[in-house]
Write an enzyme that holds these catalytic residues in place. Structure first.
Site, short mmCIF file in Angstrom:
data_model
loop_
_atom_site.label_atom_id
_atom_site.label_comp_id
_atom_site.label_asym_id
_atom_site.label_seq_id
_atom_site.Cartn_x
_atom_site.Cartn_y
_atom_site.Cartn_z
N ASN A 7 0.86 -1.18 0.00
CA ASN A 7 0.00 0.00 0.00
C ASN A 7 0.90 1.24 0.00
OD1 ASN A 7 -1.48 2.21 1.01
ND2 ASN A 7 -3.09 0.81 1.66
N ASP A 9 0.04 4.44 -0.16
CA ASP A 9 -0.61 5.70 0.24
C ASP A 9 0.33 6.65 0.98
OD1 ASP A 9 -2.86 4.48 -0.69
OD2 ASP A 9 -3.83 4.25 1.26
N HIS A 10 1.16 6.07 1.86
CA HIS A 10 1.94 6.96 2.73
C HIS A 10 3.13 7.59 2.02
CE1 HIS A 10 -0.73 6.46 5.92
NE2 HIS A 10 -0.60 5.15 5.91
N ARG A 18 3.98 18.51 1.62
CA ARG A 18 4.69 19.67 1.07
C ARG A 18 3.99 20.26 -0.16
NH1 ARG A 18 9.85 21.90 1.27
NH2 ARG A 18 9.51 21.44 3.47
N HIS A 50 -5.35 3.72 -1.93
CA HIS A 50 -6.67 4.11 -1.45
C HIS A 50 -6.95 5.53 -1.94
CE1 HIS A 50 -9.50 4.51 2.32
NE2 HIS A 50 -10.11 4.83 1.19
N ARG A 52 -9.05 8.31 -1.43
CA ARG A 52 -10.05 8.78 -0.47
C ARG A 52 -10.85 9.94 -1.05
NH1 ARG A 52 -10.29 8.06 4.97
NH2 ARG A 52 -9.00 6.38 5.74
N ARG A 56 -6.64 12.99 0.47
CA ARG A 56 -5.61 13.46 1.40
C ARG A 56 -4.21 12.92 1.07
NH1 ARG A 56 -7.22 10.11 6.83
NH2 ARG A 56 -9.20 11.17 6.47
N HIS A 57 -4.15 11.79 0.36
CA HIS A 57 -2.82 11.31 -0.05
C HIS A 57 -2.81 10.98 -1.54
CE1 HIS A 57 -4.90 7.66 1.13
NE2 HIS A 57 -4.61 7.76 2.44
N GLU A 77 -8.44 0.69 -3.39
CA GLU A 77 -9.34 0.77 -2.23
C GLU A 77 -10.19 2.01 -2.36
OE1 GLU A 77 -6.12 -1.07 0.96
OE2 GLU A 77 -6.88 0.96 1.20
N THR A 108 -8.34 3.79 8.04
CA THR A 108 -9.61 3.05 7.96
C THR A 108 -9.81 2.29 9.26
OG1 THR A 108 -9.09 2.83 5.62
CG2 THR A 108 -10.98 1.59 6.44
N GLU A 158 -11.15 -8.94 2.66
CA GLU A 158 -9.88 -8.62 3.30
C GLU A 158 -10.18 -8.46 4.78
OE1 GLU A 158 -7.33 -5.65 1.54
OE2 GLU A 158 -6.45 -5.17 3.49
N HIS A 199 -3.82 -4.37 7.59
CA HIS A 199 -3.93 -3.21 8.48
C HIS A 199 -3.09 -3.41 9.73
CE1 HIS A 199 -5.38 0.50 10.18
NE2 HIS A 199 -5.98 0.73 9.04
N GLY A 200 -2.10 -2.56 9.86
CA GLY A 200 -1.27 -2.56 11.06
C GLY A 200 -0.26 -3.69 11.12
N GLY A 221 1.21 -1.36 4.33
CA GLY A 221 1.66 -0.05 3.88
C GLY A 221 2.52 0.70 4.88
N1 PXP Z 1 -5.85 -2.77 3.77
C1 PXP Z 1 -6.77 -1.78 3.80
C2 PXP Z 1 -8.14 -2.08 3.28
C3 PXP Z 1 -6.45 -0.51 4.31
O1 PXP Z 1 -7.39 0.47 4.34
C4 PXP Z 1 -5.14 -0.27 4.75
C5 PXP Z 1 -4.76 1.08 5.28
O2 PXP Z 1 -4.85 2.02 4.32
C6 PXP Z 1 -4.21 -1.31 4.66
C7 PXP Z 1 -4.60 -2.57 4.19
C8 PXP Z 1 -2.78 -1.14 5.06
O3 PXP Z 1 -2.67 -0.82 6.40
P1 PXP Z 1 -1.28 -0.37 6.99
O4 PXP Z 1 -0.92 0.91 6.30
O5 PXP Z 1 -1.55 -0.21 8.44
O6 PXP Z 1 -0.29 -1.45 6.67
#
Ligand code: PXP
Length: 250
Positions: A7, A9-10, A18, A50, A52, A56-57, A77, A108, A158, A199-200, A221
């Site tokens: 992922n 996104d970050h 910036r 994702h 959104r 935001r990202h 996503e 999320t 998921e 997630h996490g 991610g």
């Molecule tokens: N899966 C989904 C559906 C998510 O929304 C996210 C967070 O954006 C992730 C996986 C990845 O989570 P993490 O960034 O905590 O690894």
């Protein structure tokens, strides 16, 4: 083999810190598409982004470029809204993961309430499937939601591993959350669903995830991008892949 979707996104979060609001095309860094290509070269099996509602990202242009440039699978996503469905039908990711979205949340926070909106979710799944796009539903390890997911026409779920990740440092809650994930995955598998999770997750808490059967893919991610700050993205992806190696699905 347990697959990894990264992922990205970050990477975009850092860019937007910036360059938010600047015209597309102006040099802005870091580029999430370039990051995706590094992740692919490091061996990941797919890229997850994702889009959104508040952008935001990840922004629209990122997804369009990802679609053009990556060689693995694109997992988009998104919330189940008419505008997002139209966007997905135009861009055609390989898979759409429907997620709940609240503007004020940091990430999320919970799973999708599938049972409560089965009609709307099933209608979206039908449209996306007709366009050749697979659908996954991001849900908590909850028996009622898994049953609803099986009725919705989705091919994948998921499992939201956030509660497991948060409880990881307390033995009893961690065990409880792990057992919920195991039971949810078994139930989903019996109902004919394919099971992803995310997630996490990070190099520490991935070990016990090996106890959850039937997993196809993990989406990770934040911890990958965090490790990349110190060791680079290529090594971060390779380290996560090593932590996932030797997974046996059942
Ligand atoms: N899966 C989904 C559906 C998510 O929304 C996210 C967070 O954006 C992730 C996986 C990845 O989570 P993490 O960034 O905590 O690894």
């Amino acid at each position: 083999m347990l697959k990894l979707g990264v992922n990205i996104d970050h990477v975009a979060t850092l860019r937007q810190a910036r360059y938010r609001g600047l015209e597309q095309g102006i040099r802005s860094e870091p580029d999430p598409v370039e990051a995706a290509l590094v992740c692919e070269r490091a061996g990941c099996h797919g890229i997850t982004a994702h889009l959104r509602e508040d952008r935001r990202h990840i922004v629209d242009h990122d997804v369009i470029r990802l679609r053009r440039e990556i060689k693995t699978r694109l997992n988009l996503e998104m919330a189940n809204t008419p505008a997002m469905v139209e966007f997905a039908l135009r861009v055609r990711p390989d898979i759409v993961c429907l997620v709940p979205e609240r503007r004020e949340e940091v990430t999320t926070e919970g799973g999708l309430a599938v049972a409560a909106q089965l009609g709307a979710i099933a209608a979206t799944i039908k449209r996306l499937k007709e366009a050749g796009i697979e659908v996954s539903l991001f849900i908590g390890p909850d028996a009622e939601e898994i049953e609803a997911a099986a009725r919705s026409g989705a091919r994948f779920i998921e499992l939201h591993t956030g509660a497991y990740a948060e409880s990881y440092h307390q033995k009893a809650p961690r065990q409880r959350e792990l057992e919920r994930l195991i039971a949810a995955s078994e139930q989903a598998h019996e109902l004919g669903l394919r099971v992803n999770a995310g997630h996490g997750l990070n190099c520490d808490n991935l070990g016990l995830i090996h106890l959850v059967p039937h997993l196809v893919e993990l989406n990770i991610g934040h911890s990958i991008v965090s490790m990349a700050v110190f060791h680079g993205l290529d090594r971060a992806v390779r380290d996560i892949l090593s932590a996932m190696a030797n997974y046996r699905s059942a």
